[in-house]
Design an enzyme around this catalytic site. Structure first.
Site, PDB file in Angstrom:
ATOM      1  N   VAL A 121     -15.550  81.569  16.757  1.00  0.00           N
ATOM      2  CA  VAL A 121     -15.049  81.771  18.112  1.00  0.00           C
ATOM      3  C   VAL A 121     -13.908  80.790  18.330  1.00  0.00           C
ATOM      4  O   VAL A 121     -14.060  79.588  18.091  1.00  0.00           O
ATOM      5  CB  VAL A 121     -16.151  81.537  19.166  1.00  0.00           C
ATOM      6  CG1 VAL A 121     -15.587  81.749  20.568  1.00  0.00           C
ATOM      7  CG2 VAL A 121     -17.339  82.451  18.913  1.00  0.00           C
ATOM      8  N   CYS A 122     -12.759  81.304  18.752  1.00  0.00           N
ATOM      9  CA  CYS A 122     -11.616  80.464  19.095  1.00  0.00           C
ATOM     10  C   CYS A 122     -11.245  79.555  17.913  1.00  0.00           C
ATOM     11  O   CYS A 122     -11.078  80.024  16.791  1.00  0.00           O
ATOM     12  CB  CYS A 122     -11.932  79.681  20.366  1.00  0.00           C
ATOM     13  SG  CYS A 122     -10.515  78.898  21.162  1.00  0.00           S
ATOM     14  N   THR A 123     -11.164  78.250  18.144  1.00  0.00           N
ATOM     15  CA  THR A 123     -10.742  77.337  17.084  1.00  0.00           C
ATOM     16  C   THR A 123     -11.835  77.055  16.062  1.00  0.00           C
ATOM     17  O   THR A 123     -11.612  76.291  15.118  1.00  0.00           O
ATOM     18  CB  THR A 123     -10.260  76.003  17.685  1.00  0.00           C
ATOM     19  OG1 THR A 123     -11.275  75.475  18.541  1.00  0.00           O
ATOM     20  CG2 THR A 123      -8.976  76.200  18.475  1.00  0.00           C
TER      21      THR A 123
END
Length: 339
Positions: A129-131
């Protein structure tokens, strides 16, 4: 799909996970100090709601795991209780790696990366998720694969892990058993896609309705990041962007922009790209699309008039720009976000 021999789920184990309906699928969400709270809570709520919607069965056994003394502090300041990192060979269906400001330190933790690499090999699938994609990259799980992360970090991810094919627009990407999502709330979209893959569209749609969200969000993250990306550039172009917005239907050729910016055409092209990552022409296109999005969502003006007012000249030109930058037709965008 690209083949990565370092991450090849065992076929017999995968079959067992998929066919033993009486045994919940174990989902581990990996957290770390300064994790983004919604990266953890968003996917967890999707799986919890799927358990509620399943009625009579419990398809998932989600839990948050982390390195440490059983608790960590998220970037929002909220303390999270986490289970200790499981044994590397313990049963597992899905490993989800959250992101957040602490991902830099987590990616530099050799023991944690080594554990994650071993757990990913045990899992049927792994997602970020995301970074959290940076942790997947540190473990070598993105090599030779398509990947997504928050739009503001795509360039850095590509620099650090050149064997990955980073795509800046998708909400999420699946490449074989490796999934990755864009910024923060996109983790919810990814988790919904995992539920749909496991349990079918009808149940996933029930989860989406309960959470009051789209089962499949229209367009890509470019629809949210275009204007922000320009604002993140050198502030010397703020006045130019303001002038462009006031003159969308006027002459926005490179000579005209250079004159307003007080630069030569060559200097404008070089400095603008350095500040925004775009050519001036691409910057103009994004600002025109931004204005058209606002008009489509806030007014009932005909699409043809909006195209002319925003400087596209024709509906077809605006349509091509929307498909390229928003991955949706203007009419579809209005149907989703319009008055």
């Amino acid at each position: 799909m690209p083949h990565d021999p370092r991450f090849q789920p065992d076929a017999a184990r995968t079959h067992t996970i998929r066919t033993h309906a009486g045994s919940p699928r174990i989902v581990e969400v990996l957290a770390f100090p300064s994790v983004q709270l919604l990266d953890v809570a968003g996917p967890l709520q999707v799986f919890a709601t799927a358990n509620e919607q399943a009625r009579g069965s419990r398809p998932y056994a989600p839990r948050v795991v982390g390195w440490g003394d059983g608790a960590l502090t998220s970037s929002a300041g909220l303390r999270l209780a986490v289970d200790p990192l499981p044994d590397r060979d313990a049963p597992l269906d899905t490993l989800i790696v959250a992101g957040g400001p602490g991902v830099v330190a987590a990616s530099a933790d050799a023991d944690l990366v080594d554990w994650m690499r071993a757990r990913a090999a045990r899992a049927r699938r792994v997602a970020s998720v995301c970074t959290g994609a940076f942790l997947l990259g540190a473990a070598g799980l993105l090599d030779g694969r398509r990947a997504a992360t928050h739009w503001a970090h795509c360039e850095r991810l590509a620099e650090l892990y050149p064997l990955a094919r980073v795509e800046p627009d998708p909400i999420f990407v699946q490449d074989g058993p490796v999934w990755s999502s864009a910024g923060i709330t996109a983790g919810i979209d990814l988790a919904l896609a995992l539920v749909e893959q496991d349990l079918g569209r009808a149940l996933a749609l029930g989860v989406a309705r309960h959470l009051v969200m789209f089962l499949k969000r229209p367009g890509g993250q470019a629809q949210f990041s275009a204007a922000l990306a320009l604002q993140a550039g050198d502030d010397r172009f703020d006045a130019l962007h303001a002038w462009i917005r006031e003159n969308l239907a006027g002459d926005l050729s490179i000579p005209a922009l250079a004159a307003v910016a007080g630069m030569s055409e060559r200097s404008l092209g070089r400095h603008y790209r350095a500040a925004t990552g775009l050519t001036p022409a691409k910057g103009v296109e994004r600002l025109r699309v931004e204005a058209a999005q606002r008009a489509l969502s806030e007014t009932r003006r005909p699409v043809k008039r909006i195209a002319q007012a925003c400087g596209f000249g024709s509906e077809e030109t605006m349509r091509r720009s929307f498909l390229r930058l928003v991955a949706a037709l203007p009419q579809d965008y209005r149907s989703r976000f319009g008055p």
